[in-house]
Write a protein that holds these residues in place. Structure first.
Motif: not given
Lengths: 260, 196, 196
Positions: C10, C30-31, B76, B79, B73
């Motif tokens: 995540a 983020i997704f 992420y 990010r 992960n």
């Protein structure tokens, strides 16, 4: 030795009053005002005896209680829908006590909640410098903007196409030198002159192709000997004159004439 | 004797607040259990997190245990820690992008002839931003590069595919109509697109 | 489209490293999923931790989520370490806070009229603790400041949002109950009073 303690064991005059009422096991809806006022005053007196600062608000309520007590002695009647009803001077006080009581209870609930939550622990944020990197840039494109730009582009393009269409129209006209010759003749007629400067044949905003076709037409008229041209110096003015259909051309046009 | 379920739950809480690797013997002492029993509890927890594919895991380091994030992960987390900066496209970039979107595949020469201006830099910029990409070579002289839009372009506008682009024919007819009546209602057009 | 399992995993990693309450919309971005979808993922995770009786839980505060310890494990955490605790609020602070929480937005004047006592200082203290904040100005004379509670209030008291506040409409029944229960006599008070 004197005690300088604030009167904050009670959260205000209402808190004290509520305490006294509950302690005396009275109903809030039927406060024995005389008794409760006496108790209230006795309490304040004791505080003062202990040299404790009694906030003025406590005194204000004491005065209000005494006022209610005096009103209780002289019941007033009030018009209530045509019926005379006895006005209870305690009504407002009861309302205020009840409202205060509501929030005192809410404060107790909050306290329990606070206590509960103090048993829950969180962890601090991790050191995230390890993950820090050059921030990614993202585009903020919205469809509206995109369409707007494309729209503008299409307009520009259309304008361009219009200009191109004009060009082709001009070219079609060049084919018909005859009509230009007619036009030149009509200009001479309208201006009623024998001699004209070449430039006078042109419309005020003639484009290059217009100039060219006019010039070609002039050459054609000279070939047909219906017109004479004279240019004194290179790049100078071309003076044109119509032959009165006599057909005797005298002079050929100078070569290399350029009209721009 | 405290129930194993309670012990395991307590160990999770302890790992969480402790942060650093937690010594098995310290954990054992709190419940007055053997180090072996405490160790087994930690191992069971560790297995549970793995089996459930949790985003946090328990790692063992020399008879200590510690919570950590699941290694896969990290992208992420990165990010999350590096919020993207907003950037806008310039007017010319938008125009070139629009031409490419509608006329793709298209060569630079075609774009330039439409716009009447050079656009090498603009195209480079759009390629770098992954909004357009080379999609092949034209059969024409010099076999110039053909450009088209990328999936990132579609994503940016929330288009499923290129068919989602606002109808260009519609625009043209609207443009023509508008030129006649000379009342251009841009707002109206864009609203229609969003609705479609 | 990323698989839900990946997203949830995540989110766990993100919650863990973030420590502080994590905004649903940040996680959603983020997704590139909707806030609703992200919220649902967090709620599912929250339910899983509860069902499994985990020692760490996920709490919701005003559209943010945060990892925290299971409340019943506080005893073991305290045995392990001396966790820092926030100072408890005074009775008057709690009363003012209760009035603001239930009546917000509310002016100081309104609070004072309910309590029958000045509370400028108490309000200042609550503002300093970030439990309440100015939320605007009343249209009344002098345009007094309106106060409301903050997200920190929700967090400190464990409320998901303001709707989560306990009902106080049937407090009158509580009042009646209190009348029956025994209370201290007057003598008792003055002793307490001097001690405090």
């Amino acid at each position: 030795m004197s005690y300088k303690i604030k009167l904050d064991i009670f959260e205000g005059p209402f808190d004290l009053l509520v305490y006294l009422i509950e302690n005396a096991r009275m109903s809030i809806y039927d406060i024995q005002i005389s008794e409760i006022t006496d108790q209230y005053l006795r309490y304040l007196k004791r505080m003062q005896a202990l040299d404790i600062n009694v906030a003025t608000e406590f005194m204000v309520l004491a005065a209000a209680l005494i006022e209610i007590k005096s009103k209780m002695l002289l019941p007033r009647m009030k018009q209530d829908g045509g019926v005379l009803a006895e006005e209870d001077p305690r009504t407002e006080l009861v309302q205020r006590i009840l409202e205060y009581k509501r929030f005192k209870t809410a404060a107790e609930l909050l306290e329990q909640q606070e206590e509960y939550n103090q048993r829950i622990f969180e962890k601090p944020k991790e050191d995230l410098t390890l993950f820090a990197s050059e921030a990614e840039e993202y585009l903020n494109l919205d469809l509206k903007q995109f369409v707007k730009v494309f729209h503008l582009f299409l307009r520009k393009k259309k304008n361009l196409e219009d200009i191109q269409r004009n060009y082709s129209r001009v070219e079609r006209r060049t084919v018909s030198v005859e009509s230009k010759i007619d036009h030149i003749k009509s200009v001479f007629r309208v201006k009623a002159k024998r001699r004209l400067n070449f430039k006078e044949l042109l419309a005020p905003q003639s484009n290059r192709s217009d100039v060219v076709i006019t010039f070609v037409s002039v050459l054609e008229m000279m070939r047909q000997k219906t017109m004479m041209a004279k240019q004194n110096v290179n790049f100078g003015e071309i003076i044109l004159s119509l032959n009165d259909n006599t057909g005797n051309g005298k002079k050929n046009p100078a070569e290399g004439d350029i009209v721009s | 004797m405290t129930a194993k379920k309670t012990i395991k739950s307590a160990f999770e809480s302890m790992l969480f607040v402790w942060g650093e690797p937690l010594d098995v013997s310290i954990a054992a002492e709190i419940f007055n259990i053997s180090r072996k029993d405490a160790y087994d509890c930690f191992k069971e927890l560790q297995a549970e997190y793995e089996q459930e594919g949790r985003g946090i895991r328990i790692r063992e380091i020399d008879k200590t245990f510690q919570y950590c994030t699941y290694v896969e992960n990290s992208e992420y987390i990165e990010r999350l820690c590096n919020p993207a900066k907003e950037k806008r496209l310039s007017q010319s970039a938008l125009e070139v992008l629009a031409i490419i979107a509608y006329k793709q595949p298209v060569t630079r020469g075609e774009i330039e002839s439409i716009r009447g201006i050079k656009c090498e830099r603009v195209i480079e910029g759009l390629v770098k931003k992954d909004l357009i990409a080379e999609v092949g070579r034209s059969a024409g002289i010099g076999r110039p590069i053909l450009y088209g839009t990328t999936p990132a372009f579609l994503k940016n506008f929330g288009f499923k595919d290129l068919k989602d682009l606002p109808e260009i024919d519609d625009i043209e007819s609207i443009v023509c109509k508008n030129e006649e009546s000379d009342t251009l209602d841009l707002q109206q057009i864009s609203i229609d697109f969003i609705k479609s």
